[in-house]
Design a protein around this motif. Structure first.
Motif, PDB file in Angstrom:
ATOM      1  N   LEU A  35      47.681  41.985  46.636  1.00 33.63           N
ATOM      2  CA  LEU A  35      46.554  42.020  46.925  1.00 33.63           C
ATOM      3  C   LEU A  35      46.467  42.648  48.351  1.00 33.63           C
ATOM      4  CD1 LEU A  35      45.107  38.475  46.259  1.00 33.63           C
ATOM      5  CD2 LEU A  35      44.809  40.471  44.660  1.00 33.63           C
ATOM      6  N   GLY A  36      45.502  43.331  48.830  1.00 35.13           N
ATOM      7  CA  GLY A  36      45.408  44.151  50.232  1.00 35.13           C
ATOM      8  C   GLY A  36      45.572  43.155  51.165  1.00 35.13           C
ATOM      9  N   CYS A  37      44.843  41.884  51.061  1.00 39.55           N
ATOM     10  CA  CYS A  37      45.033  41.054  52.083  1.00 39.55           C
ATOM     11  C   CYS A  37      46.259  40.513  52.277  1.00 39.55           C
ATOM     12  CB  CYS A  37      43.959  39.895  52.015  1.00 39.55           C
ATOM     13  SG  CYS A  37      43.978  39.270  50.455  1.00 39.55           S
ATOM     14  N   TYR A  38      47.464  40.755  51.269  1.00 42.07           N
ATOM     15  CA  TYR A  38      48.709  40.076  51.502  1.00 42.07           C
ATOM     16  C   TYR A  38      49.575  41.497  51.712  1.00 42.07           C
ATOM     17  CZ  TYR A  38      47.290  35.372  50.526  1.00 42.07           C
ATOM     18  OH  TYR A  38      46.715  34.093  50.546  1.00 42.07           O
ATOM     19  N   GLY A  39      48.982  42.550  52.089  1.00 41.82           N
ATOM     20  CA  GLY A  39      49.841  43.576  52.439  1.00 41.82           C
ATOM     21  C   GLY A  39      50.186  44.783  51.551  1.00 41.82           C
ATOM     22  N   GLN A  40      49.323  44.761  50.323  1.00 39.79           N
ATOM     23  CA  GLN A  40      49.141  45.707  49.109  1.00 39.79           C
ATOM     24  C   GLN A  40      48.666  46.835  49.667  1.00 39.79           C
ATOM     25  OE1 GLN A  40      50.097  47.872  46.430  1.00 39.79           O
ATOM     26  NE2 GLN A  40      50.967  45.959  46.283  1.00 39.79           N
ATOM     27  N   ALA A  41      49.174  48.134  49.667  1.00 40.68           N
ATOM     28  CA  ALA A  41      48.758  49.407  50.219  1.00 40.68           C
ATOM     29  C   ALA A  41      48.256  50.255  49.262  1.00 40.68           C
ATOM     30  CB  ALA A  41      49.805  50.148  51.066  1.00 40.68           C
ATOM     31  N   ARG A  42      48.414  50.154  47.887  1.00 39.58           N
ATOM     32  CA  ARG A  42      48.113  51.349  46.795  1.00 39.58           C
ATOM     33  C   ARG A  42      47.115  50.577  46.101  1.00 39.58           C
ATOM     34  NH1 ARG A  42      53.923  53.062  44.681  1.00 39.58           N
ATOM     35  NH2 ARG A  42      53.898  55.133  45.298  1.00 39.58           N
ATOM     36  N   VAL A  43      47.172  49.393  45.543  1.00 40.61           N
ATOM     37  CA  VAL A  43      46.179  48.707  44.757  1.00 40.61           C
ATOM     38  C   VAL A  43      44.874  48.296  45.507  1.00 40.61           C
ATOM     39  CG1 VAL A  43      45.829  47.089  42.519  1.00 40.61           C
ATOM     40  CG2 VAL A  43      47.944  48.074  43.071  1.00 40.61           C
ATOM     41  N   THR A  45      41.675  45.891  46.134  1.00 41.51           N
ATOM     42  CA  THR A  45      41.337  44.601  45.862  1.00 41.51           C
ATOM     43  C   THR A  45      40.300  44.293  47.196  1.00 41.51           C
ATOM     44  OG1 THR A  45      43.108  43.558  47.284  1.00 41.51           O
ATOM     45  CG2 THR A  45      43.376  43.790  44.547  1.00 41.51           C
ATOM     46  N   PRO A  46      39.071  44.935  46.997  1.00 34.39           N
ATOM     47  CA  PRO A  46      38.062  44.995  48.036  1.00 34.39           C
ATOM     48  C   PRO A  46      37.257  43.549  47.963  1.00 34.39           C
ATOM     49  CG  PRO A  46      37.305  46.285  46.493  1.00 34.39           C
ATOM     50  CD  PRO A  46      38.840  46.229  46.125  1.00 34.39           C
ATOM     51  N   VAL A  47      37.223  43.088  46.876  1.00 41.50           N
ATOM     52  CA  VAL A  47      36.279  41.753  46.853  1.00 41.50           C
ATOM     53  C   VAL A  47      37.283  40.654  47.095  1.00 41.50           C
ATOM     54  CG1 VAL A  47      35.420  40.276  45.233  1.00 41.50           C
ATOM     55  CG2 VAL A  47      34.954  42.375  44.770  1.00 41.50           C
ATOM     56  N   LEU A  48      38.473  40.532  46.855  1.00 45.37           N
ATOM     57  CA  LEU A  48      39.342  39.349  47.406  1.00 45.37           C
ATOM     58  C   LEU A  48      39.796  39.604  48.873  1.00 45.37           C
ATOM     59  CD1 LEU A  48      41.467  39.166  44.042  1.00 45.37           C
ATOM     60  CD2 LEU A  48      40.023  37.561  44.985  1.00 45.37           C
ATOM     61  N   ASP A  49      39.965  40.905  49.069  1.00 44.40           N
ATOM     62  CA  ASP A  49      40.099  40.936  50.647  1.00 44.40           C
ATOM     63  C   ASP A  49      39.081  40.484  51.606  1.00 44.40           C
ATOM     64  OD1 ASP A  49      42.482  42.197  49.770  1.00 44.40           O
ATOM     65  OD2 ASP A  49      41.672  44.457  50.164  1.00 44.40           O
ATOM     66  N   GLN A  50      37.567  40.634  50.929  1.00 41.74           N
ATOM     67  CA  GLN A  50      36.548  40.295  51.644  1.00 41.74           C
ATOM     68  C   GLN A  50      36.579  38.695  51.635  1.00 41.74           C
ATOM     69  OE1 GLN A  50      34.380  42.044  53.606  1.00 41.74           O
ATOM     70  NE2 GLN A  50      33.798  40.034  54.215  1.00 41.74           N
ATOM     71  N   THR A  59      49.348  31.557  53.426  1.00 43.59           N
ATOM     72  CA  THR A  59      50.621  32.189  53.411  1.00 43.59           C
ATOM     73  C   THR A  59      51.771  31.436  53.033  1.00 43.59           C
ATOM     74  OG1 THR A  59      51.272  31.561  55.718  1.00 43.59           O
ATOM     75  CG2 THR A  59      49.970  33.644  55.572  1.00 43.59           C
ATOM     76  N   GLN A  60      51.545  29.905  52.727  1.00 40.35           N
ATOM     77  CA  GLN A  60      52.865  29.100  52.155  1.00 40.35           C
ATOM     78  C   GLN A  60      52.186  28.239  51.057  1.00 40.35           C
ATOM     79  OE1 GLN A  60      55.973  28.288  54.945  1.00 40.35           O
ATOM     80  NE2 GLN A  60      54.312  28.218  56.466  1.00 40.35           N
ATOM     81  N   CYS A  61      51.483  29.040  49.964  1.00 34.44           N
ATOM     82  CA  CYS A  61      51.024  28.217  48.950  1.00 34.44           C
ATOM     83  C   CYS A  61      51.931  28.255  47.645  1.00 34.44           C
ATOM     84  CB  CYS A  61      49.551  28.547  48.516  1.00 34.44           C
ATOM     85  SG  CYS A  61      49.237  28.098  46.867  1.00 34.44           S
ATOM     86  N   TYR A  62      52.382  27.348  47.006  1.00 34.68           N
ATOM     87  CA  TYR A  62      53.440  27.460  45.855  1.00 34.68           C
ATOM     88  C   TYR A  62      52.795  27.391  44.555  1.00 34.68           C
ATOM     89  CZ  TYR A  62      57.133  28.160  49.185  1.00 34.68           C
ATOM     90  OH  TYR A  62      57.962  28.713  50.200  1.00 34.68           O
ATOM     91  N   SER A 302      56.201  41.406  44.817  1.00 32.86           N
ATOM     92  CA  SER A 302      56.463  40.055  45.443  1.00 32.86           C
ATOM     93  C   SER A 302      56.524  40.085  46.906  1.00 32.86           C
ATOM     94  CB  SER A 302      58.228  40.018  45.157  1.00 32.86           C
ATOM     95  OG  SER A 302      58.337  39.702  43.665  1.00 32.86           O
ATOM     96  N   GLY A 303      55.959  41.152  47.525  1.00 38.65           N
ATOM     97  CA  GLY A 303      55.740  41.022  48.829  1.00 38.65           C
ATOM     98  C   GLY A 303      57.020  41.024  49.570  1.00 38.65           C
ATOM     99  N   PRO A 304      57.343  40.065  50.614  1.00 37.22           N
ATOM    100  CA  PRO A 304      58.737  40.112  51.269  1.00 37.22           C
ATOM    101  C   PRO A 304      59.702  39.165  51.079  1.00 37.22           C
ATOM    102  CG  PRO A 304      57.029  38.567  52.496  1.00 37.22           C
ATOM    103  CD  PRO A 304      56.337  39.426  51.381  1.00 37.22           C
TER     104      PRO A 304
END
Length: 457
Positions: A35-43, A45-50, A59-62, A302-304
């Motif tokens: 998701l863009g709000c978690y650092g995705q630069a190519r895909v 996801t405007p709704v979830l970012d909003q 940031t620490q949900c499992y 997987s992000g970082p």
């Protein structure tokens, strides 16, 4: 105080207010970094970012597990995989059948239904096969439309979906390996979205719980084996012109389409004047897949973190999680609170104003959501995984411990300073290792369906 004034005070008190609606949207195999709000630069996801801007981004949900069925079991029951009934995919009497939930297993829907909620599952279940005691309508869901079995859910153009306990035909081709978006084919996510909208509209005047368990962006593994590309989507727009492998175009299109579906649900809540009465939560059941011809490194899904689906490193189990509740959750917030899917059931009990069942592993995160009250914290989070041999993981404070096989030495990582879990520091932290070993002695009960086994050599 006069009797009339006393009556007005009671009516105006929070205890007398209608409890919030809950819409829990669960993506399938969506990575922390998708998701863009978690650092995705190519895909896109405007709704979830909003949604993240309008609410809180965790940031620490499992997730409950690193594959779908046990993850969903933890979400529904408030028990982690050391205690819950379903601890893996399969194990239910055949290679494609799941162990079902039992009548006495707790379930979010059961509790909320008894609290006066209308309850619906739209999408993928995975916790009880046809005719078993674990089907959704026997676990508290008034309404069910979708897939019982995760293998059936691989197919985005099925010839039937379940409505309650009945197979409802869908006018699609029969083959699971050759279903291609024909001009008049019925794409299952579209049918699920439409059904969810009908449920919201029909229950707008009472509290409701909608568990919207979409199948995107999971791949159709059967189609992958037949054709090499299993990301079933009607079109690869808006990525058609990208110089990417087709599998990546299609996966990105599935994620963006999922994002738009969430937007339609949010618009319906707004249209009906239910935004301020509704807690919306979005998450994913586990980390990203290497299926359907996809390479999870292509989008850094997987992000970082290290690992993907089927790993107990954070790439397999740390997931995006966003919550929005206008007027209650402070917008634009980021929370580092460490929580897991088994916290959802006690949170639902808090929101509904009913007692939490005894013996759960979960802790309510209502204080974190509302900013009111003191937030209790876990001493530790626990996972076990049975595919390819028995493995365990523990999150304790900033520490993450992994045991990759029965009897193996614990690996230890500081996931705050080393989120990629690349430096095993067990040798330098014997006291932490001993503490985790003590947790492991009480973290699980034996399961006849999921016995402890070493990996086959």
């Amino acid at each position: 105080m006069t009797r009339a004034l006393f009556a007005l005070v009671v009516l105006a008190s929070p205890a007398a207010a209608r409890p919030p609606n809950v819409v829990f949207v669960l993506a399938d195999d969506l990575g922390y970094g998708d998701l863009g709000c978690y650092g995705q630069a190519r895909v896109r996801t405007p709704v979830l970012d909003q949604l993240a801007k309008d609410g809180v981004r965790f940031t620490q949900c499992y997730a409950g597990s690193t594959v779908c069925a046990p993850s969903r079991c933890a979400l529904m029951t408030g028990l982690h995989t050391g205690h819950c009934r379903v601890r893996g995919n399969g194990g239910g009497g055949g290679p494609r059948a799941n162990v079902p939930l039992r009548p006495d297993d707790p379930c979010v829907a059961d509790i909320l239904k008894r609290a006066g909620y209308a309850t619906a599952l739209v999408g993928k279940w995975g916790l009880g096969e046809e005719g078993s005691v674990g089907v959704p309508t026997r676990k508290g869901f008034d309404h069910f439309f979708g897939y019982l079995n995760q293998h059936h859910a691989h197919n985005y153009y099925p010839d039937f979906l379940w409505r309650g306990a009945t197979r409802e035909p869908v006018a699609n081709p029969q083959s699971a390996t050759e279903n291609v978006a024909a001009k008049f084919a019925h794409y299952a996510p579209d049918l699920l979205r439409q059904d969810a909208l009908r449920f919201i509209t029909a229950n707008k005047d009472r509290p409701f719980f909608l568990y919207f368990a979409t199948t995107a962006p999971h791949a159709n593994n059967e189609r992958t084996r037949a054709t090499g590309e299993g990301n079933e989507v009607p079109t690869d727009a808006p990525y058609t012109a990208e110089a990417w492998p087709q599998a990546e175009k299609n996966k990105a299109a599935m994620i963006t389409r999922l994002d738009a579906d969430v937007g339609v649900l949010l618009a319906k809540l707004r249209e009906l004047g239910l935004e301020r009465d509704t807690l919306v939560v979005f998450s994913s059941d586990n980390g990203p897949h290497r299926e359907g011809g996809n390479d999870p490194a292509f989008f850094r899904s997987s992000g970082p973190f290290r690992g993907i689906k089927r790993a107990l490193t954070d790439g397999g189990i740390r997931v995006p999680a966003i919550a929005r509740w206008p007027g209650t959750i402070r917008p634009g917030a980021t929370s580092e609170h460490v929580w897991a899917f088994w916290d959802v059931l006690p949170t639902a009990c808090d929101l509904a104003g009913v007692p939490t069942p005894a013996g759960l592993d979960g802790i309510s995160i209502t204080p974190t959501l509302t900013g009111r009250g003191e937030q209790r914290r876990h001493d530790f989070l626990y996972w076990e995984f049975h595919e390819g041999g028995f493995k365990q993981a523990v999150r304790h404070g900033n520490w993450k411990a992994l045991r990759q096989a029965p009897g193996a030495a614990l690996e230890l990582y500081d996931v705050v300073t080393d989120p990629g879990e690349s430096r095993d520091v067990a040798a330098a932290n014997a006291d932490v290792v001993a503490r985790v070993e003590a947790y492991l002695r009480t973290a699980r009960t034996e399961s006849p369906e999921f016995p402890v086994r070493a990996a086959k050599k």
